[in-house]
Design a protein around this motif. Structure first.
Motif, short mmCIF file in Angstrom:
data_model
loop_
_atom_site.label_atom_id
_atom_site.label_comp_id
_atom_site.label_asym_id
_atom_site.label_seq_id
_atom_site.Cartn_x
_atom_site.Cartn_y
_atom_site.Cartn_z
N PRO A 76 0.80 -1.17 -0.15
CA PRO A 76 0.13 0.13 0.32
C PRO A 76 0.79 1.37 -0.22
O PRO A 76 0.40 2.25 -0.79
CB PRO A 76 -0.89 -0.09 1.42
N GLN A 77 2.14 1.14 0.83
CA GLN A 77 3.07 2.59 0.65
C GLN A 77 3.30 2.71 -0.68
O GLN A 77 3.55 3.66 -1.32
CB GLN A 77 3.98 2.18 1.75
N MET A 78 3.87 1.49 -1.24
CA MET A 78 4.41 1.76 -2.77
C MET A 78 3.39 2.30 -3.71
O MET A 78 3.82 2.99 -4.61
CB MET A 78 5.20 0.42 -3.02
N LYS A 79 2.18 1.60 -3.59
CA LYS A 79 1.10 2.08 -4.40
C LYS A 79 0.97 3.52 -4.30
O LYS A 79 0.42 4.37 -5.18
CB LYS A 79 0.01 1.16 -4.18
N ALA A 80 1.05 4.14 -3.11
CA ALA A 80 0.66 5.62 -2.79
C ALA A 80 1.96 6.47 -3.47
O ALA A 80 1.41 7.43 -4.04
CB ALA A 80 0.48 5.70 -1.29
N LEU A 81 2.97 5.99 -3.38
CA LEU A 81 4.17 6.61 -4.03
C LEU A 81 4.16 6.77 -5.50
O LEU A 81 4.22 7.66 -6.06
CB LEU A 81 5.49 5.85 -3.56
N ILE A 82 3.61 5.47 -5.85
CA ILE A 82 3.38 5.36 -7.49
C ILE A 82 2.39 6.24 -7.83
O ILE A 82 2.27 6.76 -9.20
CB ILE A 82 3.19 3.69 -8.00
N ALA A 83 1.25 6.44 -7.16
CA ALA A 83 0.15 7.18 -7.49
C ALA A 83 0.56 8.57 -7.85
O ALA A 83 0.11 9.23 -8.62
CB ALA A 83 -0.79 6.94 -6.73
N ASP A 84 1.43 9.10 -6.67
CA ASP A 84 2.03 10.26 -6.69
C ASP A 84 2.70 10.67 -8.11
O ASP A 84 2.49 11.66 -8.86
CB ASP A 84 2.88 10.68 -5.66
N HIS A 85 3.32 9.64 -8.50
CA HIS A 85 4.43 9.75 -9.38
C HIS A 85 3.88 9.94 -10.81
O HIS A 85 3.99 10.35 -11.57
CB HIS A 85 5.59 8.77 -9.34
N GLU A 86 2.62 8.88 -10.87
CA GLU A 86 1.91 8.93 -11.93
C GLU A 86 1.06 10.06 -12.39
O GLU A 86 0.64 10.33 -13.34
CB GLU A 86 1.00 7.56 -12.07
N GLY A 87 0.32 10.56 -11.14
CA GLY A 87 -0.30 11.92 -11.15
C GLY A 87 0.81 13.01 -11.85
O GLY A 87 0.21 13.58 -12.78
N LYS A 147 9.14 17.35 -11.05
CA LYS A 147 8.37 16.73 -10.07
C LYS A 147 8.19 15.16 -10.50
O LYS A 147 8.25 14.50 -9.40
CB LYS A 147 7.08 17.30 -9.73
N THR A 148 7.93 14.74 -11.58
CA THR A 148 7.67 13.61 -12.25
C THR A 148 9.10 12.72 -11.66
O THR A 148 9.20 11.58 -11.14
CB THR A 148 7.58 13.22 -13.48
N GLY A 149 10.25 13.35 -12.07
CA GLY A 149 11.67 12.76 -11.87
C GLY A 149 12.00 12.65 -10.33
O GLY A 149 12.35 11.74 -10.02
N ASP A 150 11.87 13.62 -9.79
CA ASP A 150 11.91 13.96 -8.39
C ASP A 150 11.14 12.79 -7.59
O ASP A 150 11.86 12.01 -6.69
CB ASP A 150 11.76 15.21 -7.80
N THR A 151 10.10 12.49 -7.82
CA THR A 151 9.29 11.54 -6.77
C THR A 151 9.68 9.91 -7.59
O THR A 151 9.79 9.20 -6.47
CB THR A 151 7.65 11.59 -7.10
#
Length: 160
Positions: A76-87, A147-151
């Motif tokens: 779940p933690q990784m999915k949240a980070l990925i969702a931020d990155h994908e956004g 921001k995409t690269g940073d996340t």
């Protein structure tokens, strides 16, 4: 198709093209729009980057979506980070499409030299609107590519 290239994950390979081409498109579009003396030198690079940058972002985005199906990224933690990155990546894709359209319109609407002819006939006000849009979209593209690269980098370097 977007999963692997010669056996290794494609996403780390494709993102490098986007990281280089998006800022180059932003820079060349702004130069073409606001500095008339540069136009004869950057017209065709503008067209080339306007074609290549959205393709590179699309490949990076699609390969990232393939990359997330990996079992290592299902917490779940990784999915949240990925969702931020994908956004951020989704927003970057739409901004870069807008910058591509504005760049191509400028390349064919704004004459290369003073007193020259353009392939698209438009009033001078349209030239200024396109130049202004290129600046706004270039700033947005620079922000979203950062921001995409940073996340993404934080996910990699701080450990999944």
């Amino acid at each position: 198709m977007f999963d692997r290239v010669t056996g290794i994950p494609a996403h780390p390979l494709f993102i490098h093209a986007a990281v280089v081409l998006v800022p180059l498109l932003a820079l060349v579009a702004v130069l073409y729009g606001v500095w008339p003396a540069s136009r004869r030198h950057v017209r065709w690079p503008l067209v080339a980057f306007a074609v290549a940058a959205p393709v590179s972002v699309f490949f990076a985005k699609e390969s990232g979506e393939s990359f997330t199906s990996n079992r290592a990224f299902q917490s779940p933690q990784m999915k949240a980070l990925i969702a931020d990155h994908e956004g951020y990546a989704d927003k970057l894709f739409w901004v870069i499409l807008g910058l591509t359209v504005v760049g191509l319109v400028m390349a064919f609407m704004i004459p290369v030299a003073a007193g020259g002819t353009a392939r698209i006939k438009a009033p001078a006000a349209a030239h200024w609107v396109a130049a202004g849009l290129s600046v706004v979209l270039a700033i947005a593209a620079a922000f979203y590519v950062f921001k995409t690269g940073d996340t993404g980098a934080h996910m990699v370097w701080e450990g999944f």
